[in-house]
Write a protein that holds these residues in place. Structure first.
Motif, PDB file in Angstrom:
ATOM      1  N   ARG A 222      63.910  99.306 -22.790  1.00  0.00           N
ATOM      2  CA  ARG A 222      64.754  98.943 -21.651  1.00  0.00           C
ATOM      3  C   ARG A 222      65.913  99.917 -21.497  1.00  0.00           C
ATOM      4  O   ARG A 222      66.298 100.269 -20.370  1.00  0.00           O
ATOM      5  CB  ARG A 222      65.285  97.523 -21.838  1.00  0.00           C
ATOM      6  CG  ARG A 222      64.222  96.437 -21.695  1.00  0.00           C
ATOM      7  CD  ARG A 222      64.827  95.054 -21.867  1.00  0.00           C
ATOM      8  NE  ARG A 222      63.843  94.008 -21.662  1.00  0.00           N
ATOM      9  CZ  ARG A 222      64.105  92.710 -21.747  1.00  0.00           C
ATOM     10  NH1 ARG A 222      65.335  92.307 -22.040  1.00  0.00           N
ATOM     11  NH2 ARG A 222      63.145  91.823 -21.544  1.00  0.00           N
ATOM     12  N   CYS A 224      65.921 103.109 -22.389  1.00  0.00           N
ATOM     13  CA  CYS A 224      65.370 104.357 -21.840  1.00  0.00           C
ATOM     14  C   CYS A 224      65.049 104.211 -20.361  1.00  0.00           C
ATOM     15  O   CYS A 224      65.302 105.127 -19.561  1.00  0.00           O
ATOM     16  CB  CYS A 224      64.111 104.754 -22.608  1.00  0.00           C
ATOM     17  SG  CYS A 224      64.400 105.251 -24.321  1.00  0.00           S
ATOM     18  N   ALA A 225      64.492 103.048 -19.970  1.00  0.00           N
ATOM     19  CA  ALA A 225      64.170 102.829 -18.561  1.00  0.00           C
ATOM     20  C   ALA A 225      65.426 102.798 -17.712  1.00  0.00           C
ATOM     21  O   ALA A 225      65.457 103.341 -16.591  1.00  0.00           O
ATOM     22  CB  ALA A 225      63.387 101.519 -18.413  1.00  0.00           C
ATOM     23  N   ALA A 226      66.493 102.181 -18.220  1.00  0.00           N
ATOM     24  CA  ALA A 226      67.753 102.144 -17.481  1.00  0.00           C
ATOM     25  C   ALA A 226      68.341 103.542 -17.325  1.00  0.00           C
ATOM     26  O   ALA A 226      68.862 103.899 -16.257  1.00  0.00           O
ATOM     27  CB  ALA A 226      68.747 101.221 -18.191  1.00  0.00           C
ATOM     28  N   ARG A 227      68.262 104.339 -18.391  1.00  0.00           N
ATOM     29  CA  ARG A 227      68.771 105.715 -18.326  1.00  0.00           C
ATOM     30  C   ARG A 227      67.983 106.530 -17.300  1.00  0.00           C
ATOM     31  O   ARG A 227      68.568 107.317 -16.545  1.00  0.00           O
ATOM     32  CB  ARG A 227      68.659 106.362 -19.704  1.00  0.00           C
ATOM     33  CG  ARG A 227      69.524 105.723 -20.770  1.00  0.00           C
ATOM     34  CD  ARG A 227      70.955 106.166 -20.681  1.00  0.00           C
ATOM     35  NE  ARG A 227      71.113 107.595 -20.933  1.00  0.00           N
ATOM     36  CZ  ARG A 227      72.274 108.216 -21.025  1.00  0.00           C
ATOM     37  NH1 ARG A 227      73.388 107.505 -20.898  1.00  0.00           N
ATOM     38  NH2 ARG A 227      72.350 109.503 -21.255  1.00  0.00           N
ATOM     39  N   LEU A 228      66.671 106.335 -17.253  1.00  0.00           N
ATOM     40  CA  LEU A 228      65.850 107.088 -16.293  1.00  0.00           C
ATOM     41  C   LEU A 228      66.180 106.684 -14.868  1.00  0.00           C
ATOM     42  O   LEU A 228      66.243 107.529 -13.972  1.00  0.00           O
ATOM     43  CB  LEU A 228      64.370 106.845 -16.584  1.00  0.00           C
ATOM     44  CG  LEU A 228      63.799 107.519 -17.835  1.00  0.00           C
ATOM     45  CD1 LEU A 228      62.360 107.078 -18.064  1.00  0.00           C
ATOM     46  CD2 LEU A 228      63.883 109.040 -17.716  1.00  0.00           C
ATOM     47  N   ARG A 229      66.418 105.381 -14.644  1.00  0.00           N
ATOM     48  CA  ARG A 229      66.788 104.926 -13.301  1.00  0.00           C
ATOM     49  C   ARG A 229      68.130 105.524 -12.863  1.00  0.00           C
ATOM     50  O   ARG A 229      68.320 105.909 -11.702  1.00  0.00           O
ATOM     51  CB  ARG A 229      66.827 103.409 -13.252  1.00  0.00           C
ATOM     52  CG  ARG A 229      65.456 102.747 -13.221  1.00  0.00           C
ATOM     53  CD  ARG A 229      65.571 101.286 -12.812  1.00  0.00           C
ATOM     54  NE  ARG A 229      66.356 100.532 -13.778  1.00  0.00           N
ATOM     55  CZ  ARG A 229      65.840  99.864 -14.813  1.00  0.00           C
ATOM     56  NH1 ARG A 229      64.507  99.884 -14.997  1.00  0.00           N
ATOM     57  NH2 ARG A 229      66.599  99.192 -15.628  1.00  0.00           N
ATOM     58  N   ARG A 230      69.087 105.600 -13.803  1.00  0.00           N
ATOM     59  CA  ARG A 230      70.373 106.182 -13.473  1.00  0.00           C
ATOM     60  C   ARG A 230      70.247 107.662 -13.156  1.00  0.00           C
ATOM     61  O   ARG A 230      70.923 108.182 -12.240  1.00  0.00           O
ATOM     62  CB  ARG A 230      71.347 105.979 -14.633  1.00  0.00           C
ATOM     63  CG  ARG A 230      71.747 104.517 -14.853  1.00  0.00           C
ATOM     64  CD  ARG A 230      72.622 104.385 -16.085  1.00  0.00           C
ATOM     65  NE  ARG A 230      72.937 103.000 -16.362  1.00  0.00           N
ATOM     66  CZ  ARG A 230      73.587 102.586 -17.439  1.00  0.00           C
ATOM     67  NH1 ARG A 230      73.998 103.487 -18.349  1.00  0.00           N
ATOM     68  NH2 ARG A 230      73.840 101.302 -17.623  1.00  0.00           N
ATOM     69  N   ARG A 232      67.651 109.143 -11.894  1.00  0.00           N
ATOM     70  CA  ARG A 232      66.988 109.300 -10.595  1.00  0.00           C
ATOM     71  C   ARG A 232      67.931 109.030  -9.441  1.00  0.00           C
ATOM     72  O   ARG A 232      67.831 109.667  -8.382  1.00  0.00           O
ATOM     73  CB  ARG A 232      65.789 108.362 -10.516  1.00  0.00           C
ATOM     74  CG  ARG A 232      64.633 108.765 -11.446  1.00  0.00           C
ATOM     75  CD  ARG A 232      63.522 107.711 -11.390  1.00  0.00           C
ATOM     76  NE  ARG A 232      62.432 108.060 -12.276  1.00  0.00           N
ATOM     77  CZ  ARG A 232      61.377 107.280 -12.513  1.00  0.00           C
ATOM     78  NH1 ARG A 232      61.282 106.084 -11.899  1.00  0.00           N
ATOM     79  NH2 ARG A 232      60.433 107.661 -13.319  1.00  0.00           N
ATOM     80  N   THR A 233      68.826 108.065  -9.626  1.00  0.00           N
ATOM     81  CA  THR A 233      69.758 107.705  -8.546  1.00  0.00           C
ATOM     82  C   THR A 233      71.005 108.579  -8.522  1.00  0.00           C
ATOM     83  O   THR A 233      71.780 108.531  -7.560  1.00  0.00           O
ATOM     84  CB  THR A 233      70.187 106.229  -8.692  1.00  0.00           C
ATOM     85  OG1 THR A 233      70.763 106.010  -9.989  1.00  0.00           O
ATOM     86  CG2 THR A 233      68.991 105.313  -8.502  1.00  0.00           C
TER      87      THR A 233
END
Length: 234
Positions: A222, A224-230, A232-233
């Motif tokens: 979770r 890592c997924a949050a870091r990737l979303r940040r 991308r945005t």
């Protein structure tokens, strides 16, 4: 090895859910959002089944490729293509028959009630409709046992490559000892003992993986997924 550990985890999680359902549901809630939407719930179950089937198929292909290490590239490609086709036809063909069995039973029962074909087709149709839930339950139990057994076997044999051959030798010696004790059915007893040993290894590793996934793997994923979303945005 990782594929075998995943199969052990999936199988042990189903056993955990059967024995301690409330704790198992709490564990699932920690891993993912539980949706009350029937379509989303079904999509999640289908995705999990496809993921498990993919890993199991990949392990079968890897084992097949390992047994053909001395063959040429053309032979390896041909055998892998044949094995992959057979796996796909067998698995999804049987699944399609099971899924459509109750629909066929309902059609048969309704058609028989409107015709003079006799009571047997109507009884058969009703039997298919009423018996499918029990069949699916039995198949679920068999599938869970198979995942634990196959996953444990992959771990046991894979550990030999890392210098931990003692476990495989222990199970082999136990099987040979049981075969000598019952020579009339020695081959069957030997296989059963080794399969039971692999299953025991699988269930122990799977149960150990449940808290590891809940407290370490899932939070890390979770994060890592949050870091990737940040990223991308940003």
């Amino acid at each position: 090895m990782l594929g075998g550990l995943y199969l052990c985890y999936e199988g042990a999680e189903k056993v955990y859910e059967l024995v301690v359902p409330h704790a198992a549901h709490a564990h699932e809630a920690e891993l993912e959002t539980i949706s009350i939407d029937p379509k989303t719930f079904e999509d999640e179950k289908v995705a999990s089944a496809v993921r498990t089937d993919f890993i199991l198929s990949a392990e079968i292909m890897a084992i097949t490729l390992g047994s053909l290490s001395e063959s040429g590239l053309a032979v390896q490609a041909l055998v892998l293509a044949l094995v992959g086709t057979m796996i796909t036809a067998a698995v999804y063909g049987v699944v399609a028959l099971i899924v459509k069995a109750d629909d066929f039973g309902l059609w048969l029962a309704q058609r028989s009630s409107r015709s003079r074909t006799g009571a047997f087709p109507r009884m058969l149709g009703r039997g298919l409709v009423q018996g499918m839930p029990y069949l699916l339950h039995v198949l679920g139990l068999i599938g869970t046992a198979a995942m634990i057994w196959v996953g444990g076997g992959i771990i046991v044999h894979g550990a030999e490559s890392f210098g931990f051959a003692w476990l495989s030798h222990l199970l082999h010696d136990a099987g040979e000892g049981a075969a000598h004790a019952m020579p009339a059915v020695g081959g069957v007893v030997s296989w059963l003992v080794q399969a039971a040993g692999s299953g025991l290894v699988g269930i122990l590793l799977g149960l150990a993986a449940i808290p590891a996934v809940g407290y370490a793997v899932s939070p890390a994923w979770r994060w890592c997924a949050a870091r990737l979303r940040r990223m991308r945005t940003a």
